[in-house]
Design a protein around this motif. Structure first.
Motif, PDB file in Angstrom:
ATOM      1  N   VAL A   1       1.342  -1.241   0.278  1.00  0.00           N
ATOM      2  CA  VAL A   1       0.361   0.255  -0.036  1.00  0.00           C
ATOM      3  C   VAL A   1       0.994   1.321   0.016  1.00  0.00           C
ATOM      4  O   VAL A   1       0.550   2.332  -0.816  1.00  0.00           O
ATOM      5  CB  VAL A   1      -0.955   0.157   1.550  1.00  0.00           C
ATOM      6  N   ALA A   2       1.808   1.345   0.657  1.00  0.00           N
ATOM      7  CA  ALA A   2       2.454   2.144   1.312  1.00  0.00           C
ATOM      8  C   ALA A   2       3.822   2.820  -0.945  1.00  0.00           C
ATOM      9  O   ALA A   2       3.436   3.993  -0.930  1.00  0.00           O
ATOM     10  CB  ALA A   2       3.658   2.385   2.308  1.00  0.00           C
ATOM     11  N   LEU A   3       3.678   1.451  -0.891  1.00  0.00           N
ATOM     12  CA  LEU A   3       4.577   1.298  -2.581  1.00  0.00           C
ATOM     13  C   LEU A   3       3.267   2.381  -3.588  1.00  0.00           C
ATOM     14  O   LEU A   3       3.999   3.018  -4.314  1.00  0.00           O
ATOM     15  CB  LEU A   3       5.408   0.333  -2.823  1.00  0.00           C
ATOM     16  N   LEU A   4       2.020   1.818  -3.232  1.00  0.00           N
ATOM     17  CA  LEU A   4       1.741   1.917  -5.053  1.00  0.00           C
ATOM     18  C   LEU A   4       0.836   3.880  -4.126  1.00  0.00           C
ATOM     19  O   LEU A   4       1.277   4.445  -4.697  1.00  0.00           O
ATOM     20  CB  LEU A   4       0.272   1.198  -4.411  1.00  0.00           C
ATOM     21  N   VAL A   5       0.572   3.912  -3.087  1.00  0.00           N
ATOM     22  CA  VAL A   5       0.175   5.045  -2.135  1.00  0.00           C
ATOM     23  C   VAL A   5       1.586   6.700  -2.681  1.00  0.00           C
ATOM     24  O   VAL A   5       0.865   7.562  -3.873  1.00  0.00           O
ATOM     25  CB  VAL A   5       0.229   5.336  -1.332  1.00  0.00           C
ATOM     26  N   SER A   6       2.706   5.950  -2.312  1.00  0.00           N
ATOM     27  CA  SER A   6       3.547   6.654  -2.555  1.00  0.00           C
ATOM     28  C   SER A   6       4.038   7.349  -4.286  1.00  0.00           C
ATOM     29  O   SER A   6       4.456   8.070  -4.607  1.00  0.00           O
ATOM     30  CB  SER A   6       5.158   5.674  -2.494  1.00  0.00           C
ATOM     31  N   CYS A   7       3.978   6.162  -5.335  1.00  0.00           N
ATOM     32  CA  CYS A   7       4.062   6.518  -6.427  1.00  0.00           C
ATOM     33  C   CYS A   7       2.593   6.727  -6.892  1.00  0.00           C
ATOM     34  O   CYS A   7       2.803   8.055  -7.883  1.00  0.00           O
ATOM     35  CB  CYS A   7       3.802   4.836  -7.092  1.00  0.00           C
ATOM     36  N   ALA A   8       1.336   7.282  -6.177  1.00  0.00           N
ATOM     37  CA  ALA A   8       0.509   7.968  -6.881  1.00  0.00           C
ATOM     38  C   ALA A   8       0.573   9.350  -6.252  1.00  0.00           C
ATOM     39  O   ALA A   8       0.133  10.364  -7.445  1.00  0.00           O
ATOM     40  CB  ALA A   8      -0.682   7.312  -6.683  1.00  0.00           C
ATOM     41  N   LEU A   9       0.879   9.562  -5.640  1.00  0.00           N
ATOM     42  CA  LEU A   9       1.173  11.052  -4.866  1.00  0.00           C
ATOM     43  C   LEU A   9       2.871  11.253  -5.753  1.00  0.00           C
ATOM     44  O   LEU A   9       1.431  13.008  -5.732  1.00  0.00           O
ATOM     45  CB  LEU A   9       1.420  10.715  -3.667  1.00  0.00           C
ATOM     46  N   VAL A  10       3.506  10.798  -6.072  1.00  0.00           N
ATOM     47  CA  VAL A  10       4.287  11.599  -6.132  1.00  0.00           C
ATOM     48  C   VAL A  10       4.426  11.570  -8.301  1.00  0.00           C
ATOM     49  O   VAL A  10       5.125  12.773  -8.661  1.00  0.00           O
ATOM     50  CB  VAL A  10       5.718  10.450  -6.655  1.00  0.00           C
ATOM     51  N   VAL A  11       3.422  10.351  -8.242  1.00  0.00           N
ATOM     52  CA  VAL A  11       3.070  11.014 -10.011  1.00  0.00           C
ATOM     53  C   VAL A  11       2.212  12.361 -10.357  1.00  0.00           C
ATOM     54  O   VAL A  11       1.919  13.338 -10.961  1.00  0.00           O
ATOM     55  CB  VAL A  11       2.617   9.908 -10.368  1.00  0.00           C
ATOM     56  N   MET A  12       0.588  12.251  -9.241  1.00  0.00           N
ATOM     57  CA  MET A  12       0.669  13.684  -9.287  1.00  0.00           C
ATOM     58  C   MET A  12       1.174  14.742  -9.027  1.00  0.00           C
ATOM     59  O   MET A  12       0.188  15.758  -9.401  1.00  0.00           O
ATOM     60  CB  MET A  12      -1.292  13.110  -7.968  1.00  0.00           C
ATOM     61  N   ASN A  13       1.834  15.480  -8.268  1.00  0.00           N
ATOM     62  CA  ASN A  13       1.936  16.186  -8.071  1.00  0.00           C
ATOM     63  C   ASN A  13       3.530  16.370  -8.946  1.00  0.00           C
ATOM     64  O   ASN A  13       3.604  17.900  -8.914  1.00  0.00           O
ATOM     65  CB  ASN A  13       2.696  16.123  -6.061  1.00  0.00           C
ATOM     66  N   SER A  14       3.969  15.243  -8.993  1.00  0.00           N
ATOM     67  CA  SER A  14       5.298  15.867  -9.918  1.00  0.00           C
ATOM     68  C   SER A  14       5.432  15.359 -11.134  1.00  0.00           C
ATOM     69  O   SER A  14       5.929  16.055 -11.754  1.00  0.00           O
ATOM     70  CB  SER A  14       6.745  15.554  -9.015  1.00  0.00           C
ATOM     71  N   GLY A  15       4.708  14.903 -11.551  1.00  0.00           N
ATOM     72  CA  GLY A  15       4.752  14.092 -13.027  1.00  0.00           C
ATOM     73  C   GLY A  15       5.723  12.838 -12.990  1.00  0.00           C
ATOM     74  O   GLY A  15       6.258  12.631 -12.547  1.00  0.00           O
ATOM     75  N   ILE A  16       5.771  12.010 -14.331  1.00  0.00           N
ATOM     76  CA  ILE A  16       6.739  11.615 -14.989  1.00  0.00           C
ATOM     77  C   ILE A  16       7.900  11.723 -14.503  1.00  0.00           C
ATOM     78  O   ILE A  16       7.576  12.813 -16.455  1.00  0.00           O
ATOM     79  CB  ILE A  16       6.100  10.097 -15.689  1.00  0.00           C
ATOM     80  N   GLY A  17       8.888  11.585 -14.555  1.00  0.00           N
ATOM     81  CA  GLY A  17      10.077  12.031 -15.445  1.00  0.00           C
ATOM     82  C   GLY A  17      11.333  11.298 -14.867  1.00  0.00           C
ATOM     83  O   GLY A  17      11.253  10.025 -14.686  1.00  0.00           O
ATOM     84  N   GLU A  18      12.518  11.565 -15.664  1.00  0.00           N
ATOM     85  CA  GLU A  18      13.519  11.332 -15.317  1.00  0.00           C
ATOM     86  C   GLU A  18      13.592  10.198 -14.208  1.00  0.00           C
ATOM     87  O   GLU A  18      14.748   9.270 -13.627  1.00  0.00           O
ATOM     88  CB  GLU A  18      14.614  11.412 -16.165  1.00  0.00           C
ATOM     89  N   ASP A  19      13.416  10.946 -12.896  1.00  0.00           N
ATOM     90  CA  ASP A  19      14.246  10.700 -11.237  1.00  0.00           C
ATOM     91  C   ASP A  19      13.165  10.380 -10.830  1.00  0.00           C
ATOM     92  O   ASP A  19      12.426  10.349  -9.544  1.00  0.00           O
ATOM     93  CB  ASP A  19      14.456  11.919 -10.539  1.00  0.00           C
TER      94      ASP A  19
END
Length: 87
Positions: free
Chosen positions: A32-50
């Protein structure tokens, strides 16, 4: 067919069943923490190299919070589940 000694050796890395609530909380909170972390990062800063680095940085904080939450809320969730389901 495995001998008794071979069976006990192949299962020697497994924890006793009494640790089931802790092991369940660890696995559940990890996913759950991995899925939520991924969703929040993509939502807040988009998909990028890092993306992977950003997700792992958020995960370092989210995993312990999720683990403690799952452990501490287990009894409450079991009671709510029992109250919701028919006997």
């Amino acid at each position: 067919m495995l001998t008794h000694q071979a069976r006990s050796t192949s299962n020697s890395w497994k924890l006793p069943k009494r640790f089931m609530p802790v092991v369940f909380a660890f696995y559940m909170s990890s996913f759950v923490a991995l899925l939520v972390s991924c969703a929040l990062v993509v939502m807040n800063s988009g998909i990028g190299e890092d993306l992977t680095i950003r997700v792992l940085n958020v995960y370092k904080f989210a995993m312990p919070v999720a683990f403690i939450s799952v452990l501490s809320l287990r009894t409450t969730v079991l009671r709510l589940t029992a109250a919701t389901l028919q006997p």
